[in-house]
Design a protein around this motif. Structure first.
Motif, PDB file in Angstrom:
ATOM      1  N   UNK A   1       8.545  -2.880  -8.873  1.00 31.24           N
ATOM      2  CA  UNK A   1       7.184  -2.971  -8.945  1.00 31.24           C
ATOM      3  C   UNK A   1       6.271  -1.768  -8.187  1.00 31.24           C
ATOM      4  N   UNK A   2       6.529  -1.451  -6.726  1.00 35.52           N
ATOM      5  CA  UNK A   2       6.115  -0.644  -6.116  1.00 35.52           C
ATOM      6  C   UNK A   2       5.858   1.036  -6.310  1.00 35.52           C
ATOM      7  N   UNK A   3       7.265   1.676  -7.594  1.00 37.57           N
ATOM      8  CA  UNK A   3       7.099   2.591  -8.196  1.00 37.57           C
ATOM      9  C   UNK A   3       6.155   2.678  -8.748  1.00 37.57           C
ATOM     10  N   UNK A   4       6.366   1.508  -9.757  1.00 39.68           N
ATOM     11  CA  UNK A   4       5.379   1.489 -10.692  1.00 39.68           C
ATOM     12  C   UNK A   4       3.772   2.158 -10.214  1.00 39.68           C
ATOM     13  N   UNK A   5       3.756   1.171  -9.315  1.00 32.61           N
ATOM     14  CA  UNK A   5       2.102   1.448  -9.080  1.00 32.61           C
ATOM     15  C   UNK A   5       2.045   2.230  -8.685  1.00 32.61           C
ATOM     16  N   UNK A   6       2.682   3.028  -7.825  1.00 34.14           N
ATOM     17  CA  UNK A   6       2.441   4.638  -7.558  1.00 34.14           C
ATOM     18  C   UNK A   6       2.268   5.375  -8.036  1.00 34.14           C
ATOM     19  N   UNK A   7       2.885   4.896  -9.575  1.00 37.85           N
ATOM     20  CA  UNK A   7       3.347   6.015 -10.392  1.00 37.85           C
ATOM     21  C   UNK A   7       1.180   6.082 -11.781  1.00 37.85           C
ATOM     22  N   UNK A   8       1.298   4.884 -11.186  1.00 36.58           N
ATOM     23  CA  UNK A   8       0.361   4.711 -12.144  1.00 36.58           C
ATOM     24  C   UNK A   8      -0.982   4.998 -11.044  1.00 36.58           C
ATOM     25  N   UNK A   9      -0.930   4.677 -10.034  1.00 30.49           N
ATOM     26  CA  UNK A   9      -2.338   5.093  -8.711  1.00 30.49           C
ATOM     27  C   UNK A   9      -1.912   4.750  -7.650  1.00 30.49           C
ATOM     28  N   UNK A  10      -1.771   6.430  -7.246  1.00 32.65           N
ATOM     29  CA  UNK A  10      -0.795   6.272  -5.326  1.00 32.65           C
ATOM     30  C   UNK A  10      -1.925   6.005  -4.540  1.00 32.65           C
ATOM     31  N   UNK A  11      -2.735   6.191  -4.240  1.00 30.49           N
ATOM     32  CA  UNK A  11      -4.233   5.765  -4.088  1.00 30.49           C
ATOM     33  C   UNK A  11      -4.154   4.670  -3.356  1.00 30.49           C
ATOM     34  N   UNK A  12      -4.679   3.689  -5.145  1.00 27.73           N
ATOM     35  CA  UNK A  12      -5.000   2.310  -5.160  1.00 27.73           C
ATOM     36  C   UNK A  12      -3.817   1.331  -4.472  1.00 27.73           C
ATOM     37  N   UNK A  13      -2.160   1.963  -4.185  1.00 27.54           N
ATOM     38  CA  UNK A  13      -1.000   1.272  -4.360  1.00 27.54           C
ATOM     39  C   UNK A  13      -1.184   1.952  -2.790  1.00 27.54           C
TER      40      UNK A  13
ATOM     41  N   UNK B   1       0.784  -0.248   0.769  1.00 26.14           N
ATOM     42  CA  UNK B   1       2.138   0.230   0.728  1.00 26.14           C
ATOM     43  C   UNK B   1       2.280   1.772   1.042  1.00 26.14           C
ATOM     44  N   UNK B   2       3.460   1.255   2.410  1.00 24.23           N
ATOM     45  CA  UNK B   2       3.497   1.916   2.832  1.00 24.23           C
ATOM     46  C   UNK B   2       4.054   3.156   2.002  1.00 24.23           C
ATOM     47  N   UNK B   3       3.332   4.292   1.052  1.00 20.25           N
ATOM     48  CA  UNK B   3       3.737   4.723  -0.156  1.00 20.25           C
ATOM     49  C   UNK B   3       4.694   5.660  -0.131  1.00 20.25           C
ATOM     50  N   UNK B   4       4.714   6.628   1.310  1.00 21.23           N
ATOM     51  CA  UNK B   4       5.453   7.755   1.531  1.00 21.23           C
ATOM     52  C   UNK B   4       7.065   6.727   1.433  1.00 21.23           C
ATOM     53  N   UNK B   5       6.945   5.986   2.489  1.00 23.08           N
ATOM     54  CA  UNK B   5       8.428   4.964   2.163  1.00 23.08           C
ATOM     55  C   UNK B   5       9.706   5.455   1.086  1.00 23.08           C
ATOM     56  N   UNK B   6       8.218   5.100   0.454  1.00 18.96           N
ATOM     57  CA  UNK B   6       8.918   4.586  -1.041  1.00 18.96           C
ATOM     58  C   UNK B   6       8.965   5.098  -1.762  1.00 18.96           C
ATOM     59  N   UNK B   7       8.299   6.288  -1.358  1.00 16.56           N
ATOM     60  CA  UNK B   7       8.354   7.891  -2.603  1.00 16.56           C
ATOM     61  C   UNK B   7       9.935   8.314  -2.047  1.00 16.56           C
ATOM     62  N   UNK B   8      10.285   8.462  -0.103  1.00 20.61           N
ATOM     63  CA  UNK B   8      10.929   8.753   0.335  1.00 20.61           C
ATOM     64  C   UNK B   8      12.569   7.929  -0.004  1.00 20.61           C
ATOM     65  N   UNK B   9      12.008   6.873  -0.619  1.00 17.55           N
ATOM     66  CA  UNK B   9      12.941   5.709  -0.846  1.00 17.55           C
ATOM     67  C   UNK B   9      14.045   5.966  -2.734  1.00 17.55           C
ATOM     68  N   UNK B  10      12.679   6.709  -3.043  1.00 13.95           N
ATOM     69  CA  UNK B  10      12.980   6.785  -4.569  1.00 13.95           C
ATOM     70  C   UNK B  10      13.531   8.052  -4.953  1.00 13.95           C
ATOM     71  N   UNK B  11      13.356   9.087  -3.584  1.00 11.25           N
ATOM     72  CA  UNK B  11      14.154  10.016  -3.350  1.00 11.25           C
ATOM     73  C   UNK B  11      15.517  10.326  -3.117  1.00 11.25           C
ATOM     74  N   UNK B  12      15.620   9.514  -2.358  1.00  9.32           N
ATOM     75  CA  UNK B  12      17.280   8.632  -1.759  1.00  9.32           C
ATOM     76  C   UNK B  12      18.113   8.070  -2.799  1.00  9.32           C
ATOM     77  N   UNK B  13      17.338   7.706  -3.545  1.00  6.92           N
ATOM     78  CA  UNK B  13      18.031   6.469  -4.187  1.00  6.92           C
ATOM     79  C   UNK B  13      18.737   7.914  -5.943  1.00  6.92           C
TER      80      UNK B  13
END
Lengths: 407, 290, 355
Positions: free
Chosen positions: C197-209, C214-226
């Motif tokens: 749900x966080x990944x989808x939220x970041x795509x829809x609207x990162x600022x709102x997330x 939500x720590x978007x930095x951590x989740x974006x890096x997590x997406x990169x790692x996976x």
């Protein structure tokens, strides 16, 4: 439910029967020897490999085919597009399809070295004899030395590997130096070195410079360009500024065209020699708009009597494709005859016997006397090069023809 | 050495600039990420080749016909393909990529995969600042400059240019002001395809033609456009100049490492973007900054 | 025991059989698992193995795309993991089941390094920076030809397993497993993981997330790692299967292919990427059987791409699922499209005007 199961059973039995009949059918279809031809068929090398094999197969079939213990076999060719420039996995599956679906007995083909190394694994897995006409890196035969039992099915039917190619280029350089000395009276001609990146060019350049004594010439510098560089005017104008007498080139990619073009356009007063793979093929003249006039390159074949078979073959290819044969063309043509020769001497199609016969090959082909290094040599199954064997020639572009007149 | 960098850098960056500007224009106006942009360049080059070498037309005539044909092809692609799925940006990207692949395959099948060349429009060379410069190079540089100047005049001095810029800035408001947005987009696609075609007319005689020639410049113009800032015409020109010169400097100063020219200029792009995420001339709204 | 079986049966009935998309997925995997009973033709198995490897690759691209980061250089992960696995395999002689995860981990490191600039960039800027990475890596590989094998690549890599059928099962199982994990990671409706749900939220609207804490930095890096890990696993499988690690696995076109498959199948869904590979890859291979097909296959594939995307711009799997599945508006449970009432809450699935 029972009915359904019954149907499945029937289906399974039916498919087994079909399978058996298919395999039985292909086993009983004798009287032909199948050769799989693989190469980048949408590019010039692939087209030429295919043309050469077709010519050879037609000639052999017309003159009675291959004789094994009194039985006549005709050659049948199967074609596969390796698409090796864009996809390695495509090349591998093309080769495997030839072996498993078309059930070929021998393989001829491939040009690109990375693909050749990958395909050696397929060859070894299926234990199929493969004669490679296009790729030159000696690693392919070093592998045969390291693990003979696995890779012994591989034979390299040309071009000369980098050690010999370097030596051939050295001869070309030496000849040119002597000519410059004789006619222009320059004691130590200045040479500019021009090569593309990559192992092939680097090794060739190093090997050929090793063979020409340092006292014979001075170098004014070495320029290295990318294999796909689309503009080398910068390098060429730098070379022009260095005022060499000879430009010694070592290029295989499209940069060969760019190089010849820049050389001609800038009217650099130095003779362009060396090895330019693009410069060996007929489209080079058109691609450079005639700027390659007077450029010389070493070449696998020219319209000269290397053996009595060379000129008739040359003319046949010319007639069929309207193009000069390439080294891969003559290599593939001879490869078909080498297979015929080995199979006839072995008297069987059994792989190990044919390999033993191939190792003892001594055949006079269109490119020279063909023979392979034996097991235990540094490069087992590599083409023997040098005086008395395959030597290559040098050809020069004149009026749209490279080597049609011969040097 | 410095002069050589200057002259050769201008030639390389000129072609990149014309290509990048065309790409940037259609992206800015219609938000179409046209991966087939350099394929249009390739198609024009091959049409010129067929015209001059196989049909025997003079260079100028076949150039004009090819440019017309390419613009027509671009418009057809836009009307039949891109326009219909415009809201799905990645779908447009893949469709345009498929168009480029289709072009490559058709050329491979009809003309086979070996290299060809177009005779230069002008032959010979001249020494400028002690550097040998081909007339063809001069022709390319001047042609690129003239094209860029013409585009600048079109965009700033005409009503059509005003409309194009308005749509690029804010297509909804432009629509409310009575600008026919879909027509402006169509015209822009025509201009963009025309720019790719003109780049081929001036630069194709310099390089060997083959059906895979669209891939390498595609990478470089994408990099140039992004470096300059998406949607900014000025930015694209500067991006192209920077990348063109970066390439030339590598080639000239480190001759042994000229195979690294692509890698070095792309590394330069990455560094610039890390320092300035919106590109050199890109605009970013403060609330969008991350 | 009986209770347990009954519970499994109930779960199977409710979670799999009632949802057409999952039925298709289960049938498909069962088919893949049973296929060697029907045919062991090496070329069939080979192209299915390649399809599985590319499916993992395309799906790992898609995992990154779920967060809205369209990478144009995904071959970076594939290639760097391939080279790492090959180097470990050649120099230390470790078997494939160690080198492939290690390759995946190296791709995680590369992914995190690649992800750092991504934190400042978005949209096409990001895509273009990722496009540059494999080109730069190729440059590095050519600078050290002795270590990386230059343009010939590294050879002498050990096999994946002893036989073709063994390879096939290894790859199919890894594909199924990693596909499932990636799907779970990106599933916005998951009750276990909140990454989806966080990944989808970041795509829809990162600022709102970010504003929602939500720590978007951590989740974006997590997406990169996976994404890097699974892309790397695909790269490791690839080099152990074709047994050469060369620069061709870092080419721009190779990266673009991942995007092509995933967008064709349906971007941001994971299963879409797998569907895309399993349609386009067999199609190219099948056309080879005919002589005309061998010449025309890329023309046909390009035309298929153009036409499918023209009429199903969100991808073929999204389009098909839209036709066969319907989501209940009240309880958000997925139903087969033929039902009139929701299977759990009985609410009408479609609002119909009374006649």
């Amino acid at each position: 439910m029972r009915n359904f199961r019954c149907q499945i059973k029937k289906f399974v039995i039916a498919s087994f029967v079909m399978l058996i009949s298919v395999t039985a059918g292909s086993a009983s279809a004798d009287q032909t020897i199948k050769i799989g031809v693989i190469g980048p068929m949408r590019y010039i090398t692939g087209e030429h490999i295919w043309t050469a094999c077709s010519i050879a197969a037609e000639e052999i079939n017309k003159s009675g085919g291959i004789a094994i213990k009194g039985k006549r076999y005709n050659i049948e060719l199967a074609k596969a597009d390796s698409n090796e420039f864009s996809s390695l996995s495509d090349a591998i599956s093309a080769m495997e399809r030839l072996i498993t679906e078309n059930k070929v007995d021998f393989l001829i083909g491939i040009q690109f070295s990375e693909a050749a190394l990958a395909l050696q694994e397929v060859m070894a897995d299926y234990k199929k004899i493969w004669l490679s006409p296009g790729s030159s890196h000696e690693e392919q035969c070093l592998r045969v030395a390291k693990n003979y039992d696995r890779y012994k099915y591989f034979f390299r039917c040309g071009p000369p590997n980098t050690i010999f190619a370097g030596r051939i280029a050295a001869h070309e350089l030496m000849m040119t130096i002597e000519k410059v000395r004789e006619e222009l009276g320059i004691e130590k001609p200045k040479v500019a070195l021009f090569r593309q990146t990559g192992l092939w060019a680097e090794a060739n350049m190093k090997n050929s410079l090793k063979d020409v004594p340092k006292s014979e010439f001075t170098t004014v510098g070495e320029w290295v360009v990318s294999i796909t560089a689309s503009d080398v005017t910068a390098e060429m104008s730098a070379i022009k500024a260095a005022r060499p007498h000879i430009i010694f080139s070592m290029v295989s990619g499209p940069v060969g065209i760019t190089m010849s073009k820049a050389w001609g356009e800038l009217k650099i007063p130095a003779t362009l020699i060396g090895a330019n793979i693009a410069g060996m093929s007929s489209p080079h003249w058109q691609a450079t708009n005639g700027m390659c006039d007077y450029e010389a390159t070493m070449n696998g074949i020219g319209r000269v009597e290397i053996t009595e078979k060379t000129i008739p073959f040359y003319d046949k290819v010319l007639e069929r494709t309207k193009q000069n044969p390439l080294y891969a063309t003559v290599d593939s043509y001879d490869a078909v005859y080498v297979i015929k020769d080995a199979v006839e001497r072995a008297g069987t199609l059994e792989t190990d016997a044919v390999i033993a016969a191939l190792e003892k090959t001594d055949y006079r082909g269109a490119m020279g006397r063909i023979s392979f290094y034996p097991k235990g040599h540094k490069w087992p199954h590599d083409l023997k090069c040098g005086p008395g064997y395959v030597t290559w020639v040098a050809t020069q572009w004149r009026d749209g023809n490279a080597g049609r007149k011969g040097l | 050495m410095l002069e050589r960098i200057l002259v050769n850098g201008l030639v390389t960056s000129g072609t990149y600039a014309v290509l990048a500007v065309g790409f940037s224009l259609i992206f800015g106006v219609a938000k179409i990420f046209n991966m087939a942009h350099t394929a249009l360049y390739m198609i024009t080059a091959f049409l010129i080749f067929v015209g001059t070498n196989q049909l025997g037309f003079p260079y100028a005539l076949s150039a004009v016909v090819s440019v017309g044909a390419t613009i027509g092809f671009g418009l057809i692609c836009y009307a039949l393909l891109f326009d219909r799925v415009k809201v799905h940006q990645t779908a447009v990207m893949i469709i345009s990529l498929a168009v480029a692949m289709l072009g490559q395959e058709i050329l491979l099948l009809t003309l086979s995969g070996h290299y060809r060349g177009i005779a230069p429009f002008v032959t010979g060379s001249i020494d400028i600042l002690g550097v040998a410069v081909l007339y063809q190079h001069l022709f390319t540089v001047l042609g690129c400059l003239a094209t860029l100047f013409g585009l600048w005049a079109l965009l700033t001095k005409t009503n059509l240019g005003k409309a194009i810029r308005a749509v690029a800035q804010d297509s909804e408001t432009a629509n409310l002001m009575g600008i026919n947005v879909s027509r402006v987009c169509l015209i822009t696609m025509g201009i963009s395809a025309g720019l790719a075609a003109v780049a081929a007319v001036v630069a194709a005689p310099l390089e060997p033609l083959h059906p895979g020639m669209w891939m390498l410049p595609l990478t470089m113009i994408l990099a140039a456009v992004v470096l300059g800032g998406l949607g900014s015409i000025k930015g694209s020109v500067f991006g192209a100049i920077i990348l063109g010169f970066a390439e030339t400097i590598v080639v000239t100063a480190v001759p042994g490492g000229s195979f690294l020219r692509g890698a070095v200029s792309l590394a330069a792009m990455v560094l610039v973007l890390i320092a300035r995420p919106e590109g050199l001339f890109g605009v970013v709204f403060e609330e969008e900054r991350l | 025991m009986i209770d347990y079986i009954r519970w499994v049966y109930q779960w199977f009935k409710g979670e799999i059989l009632a949802i057409p998309g999952r039925v298709i997925a289960v049938v498909f995997f069962t088919f893949l698992l049973l296929l060697p009973l029907i045919t062991t033709s090496p070329s069939t198995l080979r192209f299915l193995i390649m399809a599985c490897i590319f499916a993992i690759f395309a799906a790992s691209w898609d995992l990154l795309a779920v967060t809205g980061q369209v990478s144009l250089g995904h071959a970076l992960f594939f290639g760097s993991a391939g080279y790492t696995a090959a180097l470990i395999n050649i120099h230390f002689g470790l078997p494939a089941w160690i080198t492939i995860p290690l390759g995946g981990l190296s791709a995680v490191v590369v992914g995190l390094l690649a992800g750092i600039p991504a934190l400042r960039l978005r949209g096409f800027y990001l895509s273009l920076v990722t496009l540059a990475y494999p080109v730069i890596l190729t440059g590095i590989i050519f600078v050290f030809p002795d270590f990386f094998g230059g343009e010939m690549g590294l050879i002498g890599i050990s096999r994946l397993s002893g036989s073709r059928v063994g390879d096939y099962y290894t790859v199919v199982l890894i594909m199924a497993f990693s596909g499932f994990i990636m799907w779970k990671l990106s599933d916005a409706g998951s009750k276990v993981l909140r990454t989806g749900v966080v990944f989808h939220a970041i795509r829809e609207d990162e600022i709102a997330a970010r504003n929602s804490g939500i720590n978007t930095v951590r989740y974006k890096l997590m997406a990169y790692a996976f994404s890097g890990f699974f892309g790397g696993v695909a790269g490791g499988l690839y080099i152990h299967f074709i047994r050469i690690a060369g620069p061709s696995s870092l080419e721009v076109f190779f990266s673009v292919q991942a995007l092509l498959w995933a967008v064709f199948g349906g971007m941001g869904t994971i299963y879409g990427a797998i569907v895309g590979v399993f349609i386009l890859f067999p199609l190219t291979e099948y056309l080879r059987i005919y002589e005309w097909g061998e010449a025309l296959r890329f023309v046909i594939v390009s035309l298929v791409l153009i036409f499918i995307l023209l009429f199903m711009p969100e991808g073929i799997s999204v389009w098909v699922l839209d036709k066969i599945e319907i989501r209940c508006r009240r309880c958000k449970v997925v139903n087969i499209a033929t039902r009139r009432n929701c299977r759990t809450c009985r609410a009408p699935l479609r609002l119909e005007r009374e006649k």
